[in-house]
Every structure is written in C-alpha cells, then in structure tokens.
Design an enzyme around this catalytic site. Structure first.
Site, PDB file in Angstrom:
ATOM      1  N   GLU A 576       0.786  -1.243   0.000  1.00  0.00           N
ATOM      2  CA  GLU A 576       0.000   0.000   0.000  1.00  0.00           C
ATOM      3  C   GLU A 576       0.814   1.287   0.000  1.00  0.00           C
ATOM      4  O   GLU A 576       0.663   2.135   0.880  1.00  0.00           O
ATOM      5  CB  GLU A 576      -0.971  -0.015   1.195  1.00  0.00           C
ATOM      6  N   ASN A 617       2.176  -5.291  -3.018  1.00  0.00           N
ATOM      7  CA  ASN A 617       0.761  -5.573  -2.742  1.00  0.00           C
ATOM      8  C   ASN A 617      -0.016  -4.277  -2.491  1.00  0.00           C
ATOM      9  O   ASN A 617       0.469  -3.372  -1.811  1.00  0.00           O
ATOM     10  CB  ASN A 617       0.701  -6.453  -1.474  1.00  0.00           C
ATOM     11  N   HIS A 653     -10.494  -6.419  -1.988  1.00  0.00           N
ATOM     12  CA  HIS A 653     -11.573  -6.341  -0.997  1.00  0.00           C
ATOM     13  C   HIS A 653     -12.753  -5.703  -1.726  1.00  0.00           C
ATOM     14  O   HIS A 653     -12.794  -4.501  -1.917  1.00  0.00           O
ATOM     15  CB  HIS A 653     -11.158  -5.482   0.196  1.00  0.00           C
ATOM     16  N   GLU A 682      -6.012 -10.815  -1.078  1.00  0.00           N
ATOM     17  CA  GLU A 682      -6.887 -10.581   0.088  1.00  0.00           C
ATOM     18  C   GLU A 682      -8.341 -10.533  -0.349  1.00  0.00           C
ATOM     19  O   GLU A 682      -9.078  -9.613  -0.005  1.00  0.00           O
ATOM     20  CB  GLU A 682      -6.493  -9.272   0.800  1.00  0.00           C
ATOM     21  N   ASP A 684     -12.161 -10.745  -0.725  1.00  0.00           N
ATOM     22  CA  ASP A 684     -13.422 -10.931  -0.004  1.00  0.00           C
ATOM     23  C   ASP A 684     -14.476 -10.046  -0.653  1.00  0.00           C
ATOM     24  O   ASP A 684     -14.143  -9.098  -1.354  1.00  0.00           O
ATOM     25  CB  ASP A 684     -13.308 -10.716   1.527  1.00  0.00           C
TER      26      ASP A 684
HETATM   27  C1  XIL Z   1      -6.484  -6.153   8.385  1.00  0.00           C
HETATM   28  C2  XIL Z   1      -6.791  -7.356   9.260  1.00  0.00           C
HETATM   29  O1  XIL Z   1      -7.649  -8.206   8.554  1.00  0.00           O
HETATM   30  C3  XIL Z   1      -7.414  -6.913  10.550  1.00  0.00           C
HETATM   31  O2  XIL Z   1      -7.542  -8.025  11.430  1.00  0.00           O
HETATM   32  C4  XIL Z   1      -6.572  -5.842  11.194  1.00  0.00           C
HETATM   33  O3  XIL Z   1      -7.214  -5.369  12.343  1.00  0.00           O
HETATM   34  C5  XIL Z   1      -6.330  -4.708  10.250  1.00  0.00           C
HETATM   35  O4  XIL Z   1      -5.728  -5.195   9.067  1.00  0.00           O
HETATM   36  N1  XIL Z   1      -5.000  -4.511   3.778  1.00  0.00           N
HETATM   37  C6  XIL Z   1      -4.014  -5.290   4.290  1.00  0.00           C
HETATM   38  C7  XIL Z   1      -4.301  -6.156   5.452  1.00  0.00           C
HETATM   39  O5  XIL Z   1      -2.931  -5.357   3.707  1.00  0.00           O
HETATM   40  O6  XIL Z   1      -3.189  -6.332   6.260  1.00  0.00           O
HETATM   41  C8  XIL Z   1      -5.436  -5.626   6.284  1.00  0.00           C
HETATM   42  O7  XIL Z   1      -5.739  -6.583   7.276  1.00  0.00           O
HETATM   43  C9  XIL Z   1      -6.624  -5.372   5.405  1.00  0.00           C
HETATM   44  C10 XIL Z   1      -6.300  -4.335   4.358  1.00  0.00           C
END
Ligand code: XIL
Length: 756
Positions: A576, A617, A653, A682, A684
């Site tokens: 990020e 990422n 996400h 990641e 979802d």
């Molecule tokens: C999130 C986790 O899922 C949570 O449990 C935590 O509180 C905050 O971080 N991008 C990322 C992840 O790269 O590390 C993040 O994970 C979600 C967004």
C-alpha cells in the site's frame, strides 16, 4: 422556478400598469424591511421580526416558505410577524428561508426577502436562558522543523462578552500553555528529534459557570526533520464530490464530543430527482451504531471512550436509489475531548465472545477477557459453566473456559460470566454464551476439497489465518477445515511490524512461528505479509525521526526474511504505497527515503532470501484507474532498474456491486506482459445488498475464472475463510458462514477449479 415566475409577474404588472392602466398604478406592491442572515449554534434561538410595508398603507399578508420543523411564525398583531426557531444538532447546516409579503387587495403584487440561517455545531447546546457556548478564534494548521520554536496566541471569545476559560487537550511533551493575563493563552513548543510526525492539539473554550457550554479548535502541527521531504498530507476525502445527479448530504459536518457524552448525529441525504438515497458508513467506529429512522434518514450514535480522545474520521456514503454505482462520499472528523473537571468512570465489559460451535470430541478453549475503558483491570468470575468444564485463571486478567466435550454433550449449553469494575463495584457487566456441540458430520462438504482441485492444476488457493489461531475457542475446527481446503496461508496480523517488533530490536516471534509450523505440518505454502507498510506500526516507529527510517526498515526486513528463509514462499515486501490518485503515500518510509524505499526494500529482502517470490501488494488496483496506473509505472521503472521484484499482489476487498471484470482482465494482462506474477492476495466480497449469497458467489466465480484464464495468475487467496473471523464480518464477505457451513461462493470455486 415558481419564485422566479412570481417575481416576473410583479415586474410586468408594474411596468405594464404604468402604460396601460392608471388604476393599477395606484396600487404598489408591498416590500419587506431588510433582514440580515442569521448564524446560530444548535440549541440557540433565532428570532427575526418580519416587517412588511405597503405604500398604500394597507397591511399586507405575510408568508414564510421552507419553514424548519418546530419553528413558529406568529402574528404580533401590529402588522408584523416573528419568526422563531430553536434548531437542534440535527439541523446543523444552512438553509434559505423566504418571507413573502402579499398585497392585501391584489395577490399578484408581492415581494420577498430571503434569509440564510446557518446552524453550526461548534457551540454546544445552549441552555434555555440563551447563554451561548464560547468558542476559540480560528487557528491555522502549521508545520515546524525539529529545533525550531513555535508560538501562538489562543483567543477564546464568548458571545455574552464574559471571558471564557481555556484548556488544551493532548499537549505535546515539552510544550507549554501560559496565561497571557488578558484572557488569552500562549502555546509555545520547541519539538525535539523524537517528535517528528503529526500532532493534533485541541484548544477548548468553556463557560466557567456552565462548563457544558464549550467548543474547541483543533490545530494540526506537523513536525518535520530538517532534512525531510515535506509533502502536505492528504485529508481523507475532504468534501463529498459534487457529481451531477448524485445524491448529496444535507448539513453533514465535523463533530465535537466531550468524553462521557454520546454523539447523536442525524444523517440526511437528498437527491434532486426526489428519490430517497441509501446511506452507509464505513468504517463504523467500535460501539457506534447507524440506525434507520424509517424516514430516509439515519442516526449515527457513538459514545467515545478515553482511548478515542483525539480525532476519529468516519466516512458516510449516500447511494443513488436507482443506480448504486452513483454515490457521494463524505468524511467527517469527530473530535473527542476530555473535560478535566469531569470524572467519568466507564463500566467494564466482556468483549469478543460469540457463541461458539464445536464438534463433539473437540475441546472448547474460550478465553474470557474483561476490559475497562478506563484501563483498570476488572474482577472476573463465572456465574455458571457446563458440567465437566473448568474456568482457569490465565494470570493476566483473563480466564479460560476449557471444556473437553464428547457425544454426551451434544446440544446447546450456556455459560455466564461477570466482570466487576475495579474502582466502583456497583458497575458490573454480565455475559452469557451458548456453546453448541454438534455432530462432526455437520461440517461435511459435498465434492472435492478446494486444495486438491487446485493442486491438480498447479494453482494456489489460500486464506489468511486469524491471529493466534491456536487460541481461538474453536481452534480445532478452525484449523482442520483450513488444512483441508487450502494449500497456502497468510498470517492476517502476526507479521505486522506493530505486532512482531513492538520495541526496537525486540521481536515477538511466537505467533508468526505458530503459523509457519502449522503451514509446514499441513503441507501449505506460507505467504508473508507485509514487510513494509504504513499502518499497524509500533509506537516507536510512529515517533521515529525519518532520517532513521532506512536503517529501521532494513533491520526489520532482514530480521523477518532471514528467520523464515526457505519457509516463506511469497513475501509482500511493500504494501500500500500509493494513494488513490496515484501519488505516493506520505508514510514514515516515504518521509525518510522518498519513493526509493520501495526499491531498497526489494533489494534488502531479496538479499536475505533470493528464492522467495517478492511481490508488491495494494488495494483498489485490480482494475484500471490512476492508482493501478501509478503502480504499473512503478513496476516498469523497477524492472528497468533491475530491482528483484517478481510479482504484484492485488488485494481485492470487493463489495457485491462489483462489475469491472473486463478492466480487471486487461489490467492483469498488462502486468503479466511485464513478466510479473499475479497474486490475488486478500479477496473478499462484502454483502451490502442484503443477504444475497448468490450475488456474492457470482463475483467469487468470475474472479476465479479471470485468474485461471491468466497464466501468470498464481494464486487466489481469500482474506480469511469463515465470516466468524472476517475483518468485515458485518458484511459476511467470506465463503463459509460464521458456523463453518459452506456458502454458494464455496461451491462456485469448487466447480470452477474442477471444470474451468
Ligand atoms: C487487516 C486485518 O484483517 C485486521 O484483522 C486488522 O485489524 C487490520 O488489518 N490490507 C491489508 C491487510 O494489507 O493487512 C489488512 O488486514 C486489510 C487491508
């Protein structure tokens, strides 16, 4: 529009009358005496006497339009009327109120006066005695270099002319706030090298006779190191974008709340076409609610805790009723201050225990942790526990309900706990859970396991493992299903710097080791996440002088990559880096090294483990947009420079209104053409449109198909697998329910992995 026509009519009758009708000439329209625009605090009173005059001295009629709810417009029986209104905090914003005078004998003759009434939030509700809250004169944000001095005067003002009291919240170490003996105070500070970063300082003026009347002014002070690159930080989406035809918020503004009070904010949105737009909030602060009022509005309620003192940002969205892709977002700042004269003791709570479901034969390991927002440790006891279980003291203020079950325990059994406040024993909290012990066959799934199907294609199917998976109540079930379904695992939190290196040079390996061992025992690949990120940093890094950032970053990378050399297959080296507009995020790493930190991180990581796949990422980069364009240019540059970067991680996400599949496909293709491996890291899909499991499954299916069509797409990894432990659990974004039953999305992935 109607107003305009009326005004035209009046102009015509005047001039027309002059030429054509001497009788009409005698009758002139009435006029209203000028009225100034009004500004009032929520809870204050607006009172305006409306005086119409008619050249013929006949008393004109008076009307008001756009009258707020609860306002009055009473006849004073002398030809005038009084407009009176006591707005509440729900009325914050500006509105135009129009008074119109109508000729007594010719209703076509009329004229109007419009007044803007602005209701602001900064003044807290004034009492019925009309006493208004004092305020602090506006102060601007500023930036100061380490070693330089900053000094400014803070001036409180009170509408009643009494000198208000002043205090400062969150005064940085070493700063002073001295009385100038003229009603003002002086803020002085010379920050040191340990204080580089952004400080938010709240100055609060309050009425000494009525301390609840108060308002604050916040100043952001950015302390920079003498050699740092200063980039103005981007406010989080300052104002809702004014898109033509999009719904818009009415009067949504920054808020101010005193510790101990509950903020209640009515969120109102409108659409020019008259439809009622949807409302959403993301993220919802912990313990906050966003209730539907049944009239198209919603109320956001939140009682902040001591830990919330300072600023919290909340983003509201309003969504077009007919087209959910048309929306307006607006972030507001909620400023929480502590009143030094007010003692607030919050009761303890027992959080984070949800009804567990386990298999007969498993051991329940339910940790019960009472917490007190005041940071005291409550006393914990059990009121009732299942037969054969025990409630053991963990020695850290928590206890564990441990229960080895068998088939004789099938069914639901309750357990109850009580936490008592350490300071005031009249404050307590009780919590009951229902433990469901079910037949293990409940969890059987039709068809083949995802990992077997993926293995056959040389593909990786993965999930993010919840922190301390061995310690969750249903850890046996959680870990068994994961091991059956997946061939790659990412630790959701245990690699993050704030977790693993809480103090400089002090590494807490335990939880990361646990995942590494679990992955090995179950023949899964391990995906490390993340080495360099701007978030979830330990406090000491947040206070770091950027001139030390490079050293600290390299130490951190070396420590992690060398420890898991040969065990981690893929590393998210940098996470990020970009803002939505494609600019670099002003992280501590960027402050210290500029954009070169990305290259430096990859080189450092690769030196420690040349065999691991090293990827960049990010989120919202899976489709083509300014952010993925910036990422594309960065990857191109790094390839040209010979940087050891192997691939790109696309977080994905998503929400269930996602539809940009073509763009995703083209985007993957352009990165593949650069020779990059592609990981969906990641995944979802939040269900915003109700419980539409089918809509969600469709998005799961299509993204899997895109990945399988793209030869460079190596893995599809979901961010967790059961809604029970999802970071967005409110929106059930994962493929297993919170009771570990497969959803449609699961079967879609199974089918595509098998047949596609
Ligand atoms: C999130 C986790 O899922 C949570 O449990 C935590 O509180 C905050 O971080 N991008 C990322 C992840 O790269 O590390 C993040 O994970 C979600 C967004």
């Amino acid at each position: 529009m109607p107003n305009k026509i009326a005004r035209c009519g009046y102009a015509l009758s005047l001039t027309g009358g002059l030429l054509l009708s001497p009788v009409a000439l005698a009758n002139l329209p009435p006029v209203i005496d000028p009225i100034a625009d009004q500004v009032v605090s929520a809870g204050g009173t607006v009172e305006v006497v409306v005086v119409p005059r008619d050249p013929e001295r006949v008393v004109p009629g008076l009307t008001v339009s756009n009258m707020p709810d609860g306002a009055t417009f009473l006849d004073n029986r002398n030809g005038t009327r009084t407009f009176k209104w006591i707005p509440s905090s729900n009325d914050i914003g500006s509105r135009l109120i129009t008074f119109e005078a109508i000729d007594a004998s010719d209703p076509n003759l009329r004229s109007s006066v419009s007044v803007t009434v602005t209701v602001n939030s900064t003044g807290q509700a004034s009492q019925s005695n009309g006493n208004q809250a004092p305020r602090v004169e506006p102060l601007s944000d500023r930036s100061v270099q380490v070693g330089e001095a900053v000094s400014f005067r803070v001036t409180p003002v009170d509408p009643e002319g009494v000198v208000p009291a002043l205090f400062v919240d969150s005064l940085p170490a070493g700063a002073s706030f001295d009385d100038n003996r003229d009603g003002t105070r002086q803020f002085r500070w010379q920050p040191n090298a340990q204080q580089v970063g952004d400080f938010t300082i709240n100055f609060v003026a309050y009425d000494e006779n009525e301390p609840s009347l108060r308002s604050g002014e916040t100043v952001k002070l950015s302390v920079t190191s003498p050699n740092a690159v200063v980039i103005p930080s981007n406010p989080i989406n300052p104002v809702g974008s004014a898109v033509e035809g999009a719904p818009f918020f009415v009067g949504l503004q920054d808020q101010f709340v005193t510790l101990g009070d509950t903020l209640s904010l009515r969120v109102v949105a409108k659409d020019d076409d008259g439809s009622v737009p949807g409302l959403a909030v993301d993220p919802l602060p912990e313990r906050a609610s966003f209730k539907d009022n049944g009239d198209g509005t919603r109320t956001f309620s939140w009682q902040p805790y001591p830990i919330d003192v300072g600023d919290t940002y909340v983003q509201f969205s309003t969504i077009d009723a007919n087209n959910s892709s048309i929306r307006t977002n607006q972030s507001i700042r909620i400023n929480v201050v502590r009143d030094p004269n007010r003692v607030v003791n919050f009761p303890p709570v027992i959080n984070g225990i949800r009804n567990p479901t386990i298999r007969a034969g498993d051991t329940l390991t339910q940790r019960v942790q009472p917490v007190d927002p005041d940071f005291t440790v409550p006393n914990l006891s059990a009121l009732s526990i299942p037969q054969g279980s025990e409630f053991v003291d963990n020695g850290d203020g928590t206890r564990n309900l441990n229960w080895l079950t068998d088939f004789g325990d099938l069914g639901d059994t309750q357990a109850s706990f009580r936490a008592v406040d350490a300071v005031d024993s009249s404050l307590s909290f009780e919590s009951t859970i229902t433990v469901s012990v079910v037949d293990p066959s409940t969890f059987n799934r039709n068809g083949e396991r995802l990992r077997d199907l993926a293995d056959r294609r040389g593909f990786k199917i993965g999930y993010a493992a919840v922190l301390q998976a061995s310690k969750v109540a249903d850890s046996q079930l959680y870990r068994d299903i994961a091991a059956e379904e997946f061939n790659i695992v990412t630790p959701e939190n245990s690699h993050k710097m704030g977790w693993i290196q809480p103090q400089r040079g002090l590494f807490k390996w335990e939880d990361a080791d646990e995942v590494a061992n679990y992955a090995e025992q179950n023949g899964m690949d391990l995906h490390g996440h993340p080495l360099v990120w701007y978030a979830q940093l330990p406090g000491w890094v947040q206070l770091l002088d950027p001139s030390n950032a490079q050293q600290v970053m390299r130490e951190h990378i070396r420590a992690l990559v060398s420890r898991y050399r040969g065990r981690v297959a893929v590393w998210d080296v940098v996470n990020e880096s970009f803002e939505e507009d494609g600019s670099y995020r002003n992280s501590i790493w960027f402050k210290g090294m500029g954009k070169d930190y990305v290259r430096d991180a990859f080189i450092t990581a690769d030196q420690e483990d040349p065999n691991a796949v090293m990827i960049y990422n990010d989120y919202d980069v899976a489709w083509i947009n300014p952010k993925s364009d910036a990422m594309y240019r960065m990857v191109q540059e790094e390839i040209a420079a010979g940087t050891p970067i192997d691939g790109v991680g696309f977080q994905m996400h998503l929400r269930d209104d996602f539809s940009d599949y073509d763009s995703v496909e083209r985007n993957f293709e352009r990165f593949a053409n650069l020779g990059m491996d592609i990981y969906i890291t990641e995944f979802d899909v939040a269900m915003f449109n109700g419980q539409n499991d089918g809509l969600q499954a469709e998005i799961y299916r299509r993204v899997m198909e895109i990945c399988l069509r793209q030869p460079r797409c190596k893995a599809l990894q979901s961010w967790g697998y059961t809604d029970r432990y999802s970071w967005r659990s409110n929106f059930q974004p994962l493929m297993f329910t919170d009771k570990y039953l497969p959803k449609s999305a699961y079967y879609e992935w199974q089918r595509v992995l098998r047949d596609f």
